[in-house]
Each structure stands twice: as structure tokens, then as C-alpha cells.
Design a protein around this motif. Structure first.
Motif, PDB file in Angstrom:
ATOM      1  N   VAL A   1       0.844  -1.208   0.000  1.00 23.07           N
ATOM      2  CA  VAL A   1       0.000   0.000   0.000  1.00 23.07           C
ATOM      3  C   VAL A   1       0.873   1.250   0.000  1.00 23.07           C
ATOM      4  N   ARG A   2       0.614   2.133  -0.978  1.00 29.30           N
ATOM      5  CA  ARG A   2       1.336   3.409  -1.062  1.00 29.30           C
ATOM      6  C   ARG A   2       0.602   4.503  -0.288  1.00 29.30           C
ATOM      7  N   ASP A   3      -0.741   4.398  -0.252  1.00 28.60           N
ATOM      8  CA  ASP A   3      -1.537   5.400   0.471  1.00 28.60           C
ATOM      9  C   ASP A   3      -2.834   4.734   0.909  1.00 28.60           C
ATOM     10  N   TYR A   4      -3.006   4.589   2.230  1.00 30.65           N
ATOM     11  CA  TYR A   4      -4.219   3.956   2.765  1.00 30.65           C
ATOM     12  C   TYR A   4      -5.475   4.781   2.486  1.00 30.65           C
TER      13      TYR A   4
ATOM     14  N   LYS B   1       4.752   7.369   1.781  1.00 29.34           N
ATOM     15  CA  LYS B   1       5.472   8.576   2.244  1.00 29.34           C
ATOM     16  C   LYS B   1       6.181   8.327   3.577  1.00 29.34           C
ATOM     17  N   TRP B   2       5.618   7.447   4.423  1.00 30.71           N
ATOM     18  CA  TRP B   2       6.280   7.151   5.693  1.00 30.71           C
ATOM     19  C   TRP B   2       7.646   6.516   5.452  1.00 30.71           C
ATOM     20  N   PHE B   3       7.693   5.558   4.523  1.00 30.81           N
ATOM     21  CA  PHE B   3       8.965   4.870   4.287  1.00 30.81           C
ATOM     22  C   PHE B   3       9.954   5.782   3.560  1.00 30.81           C
TER      23      PHE B   3
ATOM     24  N   ARG C   1      13.665   6.206   5.173  1.00 26.41           N
ATOM     25  CA  ARG C   1      14.941   5.829   4.544  1.00 26.41           C
ATOM     26  C   ARG C   1      15.765   7.048   4.126  1.00 26.41           C
ATOM     27  N   SER C   2      15.208   8.255   4.343  1.00 29.53           N
ATOM     28  CA  SER C   2      15.918   9.454   3.885  1.00 29.53           C
ATOM     29  C   SER C   2      17.179   9.724   4.705  1.00 29.53           C
TER      30      SER C   2
ATOM     31  N   TYR D   1       9.970   1.986  10.807  1.00 30.11           N
ATOM     32  CA  TYR D   1      10.251   0.707  10.132  1.00 30.11           C
ATOM     33  C   TYR D   1      11.391   0.022  10.882  1.00 30.11           C
ATOM     34  N   ILE D   2      11.752  -1.164  10.456  1.00 28.02           N
ATOM     35  CA  ILE D   2      12.713  -1.974  11.230  1.00 28.02           C
ATOM     36  C   ILE D   2      14.065  -1.978  10.515  1.00 28.02           C
TER      37      ILE D   2
END
Length: 572
Positions: free
Chosen positions: A68-71, A112-114, A118-119, A129-130
């Protein structure tokens, strides 16, 4: 004994819809939400109470929407949020309810969260995230542990930019969310749940529901010496904080009287399952256990040969899921098909032309007599079957299938015999069989679309389609309608009654009773292509019996036809 208040979802039958393959309304070859809306009257006519929509969220579609990219948005080829609002409204207008798939173990790597996570290592969402540093063995960079992903390979992906690994139990494009972080959990509840609950959704099928608490993430035991990566399902399922997380999630759901059904793999301990579904625990309403649909699978699912199981194994699996609710406050589910399973007629009976209708009716009769909330997958009500062996590997679109076939090719150096064995197994068990377009009519593309579909439609739509079966009283569809009516009529017995298996070791016939207070029914199912003698087990031989329903219009008095099923009402 006081009977607990019955909840609306207990006496419901649920119809599962895979949006890409249900009905294409705009001629682009892909099913869509307006297509679903156009067939709500058909769905209602089957006699179901709830529809379940597989992921329709905005997604890059690496894993058919389970990334999912956007819930809070909809995958554009399926439609818009406004289309979903119309679907919710129109479903409710017909007296049915609607549930969505809740995919919150992981997101897409494009969410967008990921992208924030990772930025940089010091981004506020890094811990959503883990992430873990590398291990070094003899100077070589290695992932943090030896876990194999559900689609093969390591479940750790190296991120060059921040020089750490992130965990993905599924595809590398599906990074796992960190449920240990309370801010992450709150964002999940707000974005993935409340956004849709406020729009009238009645609940969720919760994807991978027991994977949110990962435990200490130590190495898994070596069960495949040929591989660097090892099965770790018992490590990452049912971790130490699972019950805490689900209790917290349930507080959101309770505000809306929403139902939940969780997908609960790798949980052979029934006491663990019961804790998830016990009413007093307030975590989940019910779960999908995999005892029945895992029958005949190999240690790595496809490492097997078709029909390498006996009927007593099948009986035991059903008994296990039925006994979950015996003498306690838990609840269970009844299902043989979903988007992750091949077709039940092909798997559990016979899809030979002379037997497929009988097999479809037999499974309908059996399911309708089992306790719990029943789930039917699109096309199951028609007796749709697996596509044939002759179809080439190009027709298999699922990442799980293609990854397995590639792994066998690599390991065997394309040995023709090994490749044939792999394809035979895929033809029997692959998820692709559930994902072909729905057979609506004998028109081109099975009436699913005016254009070439994203996945090939079955060649047998001329003899198995919804339009023809709706007017055929002897069709699988007509029999499903009849059984769903009987299930409602005798709901005490069939939905809530106690299951008792008889004649366990019989290799041909499956016999069980259902009991509710002073009512009792006997169910007899011939799981062979041969005629079988009708024998009443000693436990019920002295009781008078009256035939309630048979899969045949005119059953013989002392013999069961091939794949015939019957239900008798017993008088004590």
C-alpha cells in the motif's frame, strides 16, 4: 448454560471480491469498483450478507495491492475514494455489509512514511520501520539474521543511502512497519482504519495479523541445508506483544461495532489461537486458520505432488478448526478458497468434466453444515476450477509462482524433469488460479471485459459462467443459493452447533454430526469418483433419519453417487 448474545458477524456469510478480476466496467482489461457496484444485485441473489474487498488502495501493485502506497486513496485503475463511497452506500442499501482488507504489517516502499524513514538515520520516522546494521562474517557484509522471506531470498534489504538493512517479510518493496513504536501504531489506526470506518466500512479482514511483534529476531533453525536463508515463521509470528497490540487496535474497532477476521498462519497451538478469538480477550472476532487449505502442501508449499494426502488428514484439519469453539467463548471460520489458494474443486474433489459440478455441490453442502462464519470466494459459487496444465508459465502472474519456478530453474540448472514437477505443483496449488477473471458469460473474455484482460480468462467459460447458471436449477450456483438458505433456516445447528467426527479412518466417506441442544443432523460426504455404500455409523444407527438435502435431485436409498453429499435430520 446461558447462551451469549449472538453478534451480527457470526451468522453471516461473506463473499470475497478480488477487484482486478471481478468485473471491468470501462474496457481497460482490469476489474474496477464500478464493476463491483454493477453486480451487487447478483452478489445479493446468492444469499450472502457481507462483501469483502481485497486491497483497492493506491499501490504500485508489486504484490497485487498488498503493497500500500496510500491507505487513504484508491488505485486509479480501480476507481476513486468517491467510487468506494458509492460502493459502501449501495452495499448497505441492499441490506449487506462491507469489509476491507487491512494491510498493516508492511507498506509499499513508496509510502510517504517509508520515503521519510529511509531518507536519513536521524529522520523522525526512521524508527517507523525496522532497520538494523549489517553483520560481518570473514569481512563479508551479511543481513542481520538468516530469515527467508515469504517469497524467497533474505527478508532483509540493504539500503545503500543509509548503510543499513530494513526488514521485509514479503517482497523487498514491502518494508515491515515497526509496531513497537506507539506513534507508528497511532498513525496506522488513523490512516488505515478510522479513515474508512468513518466512511461506513463494517470491519476488516486483517492481513498477517500475528506478525506485528517480531520478538528478538534471532536466527531461525536450519531446516533447509541447501539454502543460506531459513524458514522463520515461528520466530516472527505470535511475538511477545501481539495481544497488547491487538487489544489496542480493538479499542478503535469497538467504537464502530466493526468485525475483524485475522489471517493467522504458523499457529498450530489451538490455545494460542483461542486467546486471539476469545470474546473476553477483546482482540479479534475470528481468524483464518490454515489447517484445511495447507493440506497437501510441501515444507515450502510447492515442494509437493498433487493429491498426496488422504481423506483422514482432511477430516482432522476440519475437526481442528471446528473444535476451536467447543465449550468456550471463541469463534471460528469456514473457508476453502481465497485469493491465496487454488480452486477447491480442483484441490479437494475432481475438476474432470463429468465430476466438477458434483464436486462443487459436495463442497458447498459440507461448508454450509460447518460452524462459524462462512467465507466464499468469487467464482467458488460457480464451481470455477484451476486453469489447465497446457497453459504456459507466461500465464502465471503471481510473484510467488514466478519466484518458485525461477528458484527451481536455478537450483536444477533447468533440468526438464525438475521443471515439469515444479509446473505440475503450480498447476495444482498456485494462487494464480483464484486470480483469473470471473466467468460471467460465454462472451469473449468470459464476459469480464470488452478488452483483453490483464490475466487470461478461463477457456471453459462456455460451460461454466454466471449467466447460464442463474437460469439452471441444477447448477452449482443454484445449489449454493439453496444451501445458504438452509444454513440460515437451521442456523442453530449449522452455524452454532457442535461438530463431531464419525468414522475417522474411512478413506472414502466423510461423516459427521452437528448438534444443538436436542436437534441433531448427520452429514455424509462421498469424496471419491466411485459409488459408495451408504452406511450409518454405529453412533447414529438406532436413530430415525429424514433426508434434508442431497446434492442429487433423486438420490439412491442405499448408495452414494460419486461426490454426492447428504444431510439427514436425526430423531433421538
Amino acid at each position: 448454560m446461558t447462551i451469549p448474545k449472538r453478534m451480527w458477524w457470526q451468522n453471516s456469510s461473506v463473499y470475497q471480491i478480488y477487484p482486478a478480476s471481478f468485473k471491468d466496467s470501462n474496457g481497460d482489461g482490469v476489474g474496477d469498483i464500478p464493476g463491483i457496484i454493477s453486480e451487487l444485485d447478483y452478489i445479493q441473489s446468492i444469499g450472502v450478507d457481507v462483501i469483502w474487498i481485497c486491497p483497492m488502495y493506491d499501490s504500485p501493485q508489486v504484490d497485487m495491492g498488498y503493497d500500500v502506497r496510500d491507505y487513504e486513496d484508491v488505485y486509479r485503475p480501480y476507481g476513486t475514494v468517491q467510487d468506494m463511497e458509492v460502493l459502501i452506500e449501495q452495499t448497505h442499501a441492499r441490506g449487506m455489509k462491507i469489509i476491507l482488507d487491512l494491510v498493516v504489517n508492511h507498506t509499499s516502499d513508496q509510502h510517504k512514511w517509508f520515503l521519510e524513514s529511509r531518507s536519513s538515520k536521524n529522520n523522525p520516522k526512521r524508527d517507523w520501520y525496522i532497520w538494523r546494521p549489517a553483520r560481518y562474517v570473514d569481512g563479508q557484509r551479511k543481513p542481520p539474521n538468516n530469515w527467508i522471506g515469504n517469497f524467497g531470498g533474505s527478508c532483509w534489504e540493504w539500503d545503500e543511502h543509509t548503510q543499513e538493512y530494513y526488514l521485509h517479510l514479503f517482497c523487498p518493496e514491502q518494508p515491515d512497519l515497526n509496531w513497537e513504536n506507539s506513534a507508528t501504531r497511532q498513525a496506522i489506526y488513523d490512516s488505515a482504519m478510522e479513515f474508512w470506518l468513518q466512511r461506513g466500512v463494517d470491519g476488516f479482514r486483517v492481513d498477517t495479523v500475528n506478525m506485528y511483534s517480531k520478538g528478538d529476531m534471532v536466527d531461525a533453525p536450519i531446516t533447509d541445508p541447501k539454502s543460506e536463508w531459513q524458514f522463520a515463521g515461528f520466530q516472527y509470528c505470535n511475538g511477545p506483544r501481539m495481544h497488547e497490540f491487538l487489544s489496542e487496535m480493538n479499542q478503535v474497532l469497538q467504537k464502530y461495532d466493526a468485525m475483524t477476521v485475522g489471517e493467522c498462519p504458523h499457529t498450530p497451538d489451538m490455545a494460542k489461537v483461542l486467546k486471539y478469538v476469545s470474546r473476553k480477550e477483546k482482540q479479534l472476532n475470528m481468524v483464518f486458520q490454515f489447517d484445511v487449505v495447507d493440506i497437501g502442501q510441501g515444507p515450502y508449499k510447492f515442494q509437493t505432488t498433487p493429491f498426496n494426502w488422504g481423506l483422514p488428514q482432511f477430516k482432522h484439519a476440519i475437526e481442528t478448526t471446528q473444535n476451536l469453539i467447543r465449550g468456550n467463548d471463541g469463534w471460528t471460520t469456514v473457508f476453502l478458497e481465497n485469493h491465496d489458494q487454488s480452486r477447491s474443486v480442483s484441490r479437494f474433489t475432481s475438476d474432470a468434466p463429468q465430476h466438477r459440478v458434483a464436486g462443487g455441490k459436495l463442497l458447498s453442502l459440507m461448508m454450509s453444515a460447518l460452524s462459524g462464519t462462512m467465507f466464499i470466494y468469487q467464482g467458488q459459487e460457480l464451481g470455477m476450477v484451476n486453469f489447465p496444465m497446457e497453459w504456459s508459465m507466461d500465464e502465471y502472474k503471481d510473484v510467488d509462482s514466478s519466484n518458485y519456478y525461477k528458484m527451481v530453474a536455478d537450483r536444477s540448472h533447468n533440468d526438464p524433469k525438475e521443471m515439469h514437477v515444479a509446473k505440475t505443483s503450480l498447476q495444482h496449488l498456485a494462487r494464480d488460479h483464484a486470480r483469473v477473471p470471473m466467468s460471467w458469460s460465454d462472451a469473449p473474455n468470459a464476459g469480464f471485459s470488452a478488452a483483453k484482460p490483464w490475466m487470461r480468462a478461463l477457456d471453459d467459460a462456455a460451460i461454466c459462467n454466471a449467466k447460464q447458471q442463474q437460469s439452471d436449477k441444477s447448477s452449482v450456483l443454484s445449489f449454493w443459493k439453496r444451501m445458504l438458505q438452509l444454513r440460515k433456516q437451521y442456523s442453530d445447528l449449522f452455524v452454532f452447533g457442535e461438530f463431531d467426527l464419525l468414522d475417522k479412518s474411512n478413506l472414502e466417506v466423510f461423516t459427521f454430526t452437528k448438534t444443538w441442544q436436542n436437534k441433531k443432523a448427520l452429514v455424509v460426504l462421498n469424496f471419491t469418483a466411485e459409488e459408495q455404500k451408504l452406511v450409518y455409523p454405529t453412533e447414529v444407527r438406532s436413530q430415525k433419519s429424514e433426508l434434508l438435502v442431497s446434492t442429487l435431485d433423486t438420490p439412491a436409498s442405499d448408495k452414494l453417487a460419486a461426490y454426492e453429499g447428504r444431510i439427514f435430520m436425526l430423531e433421538s
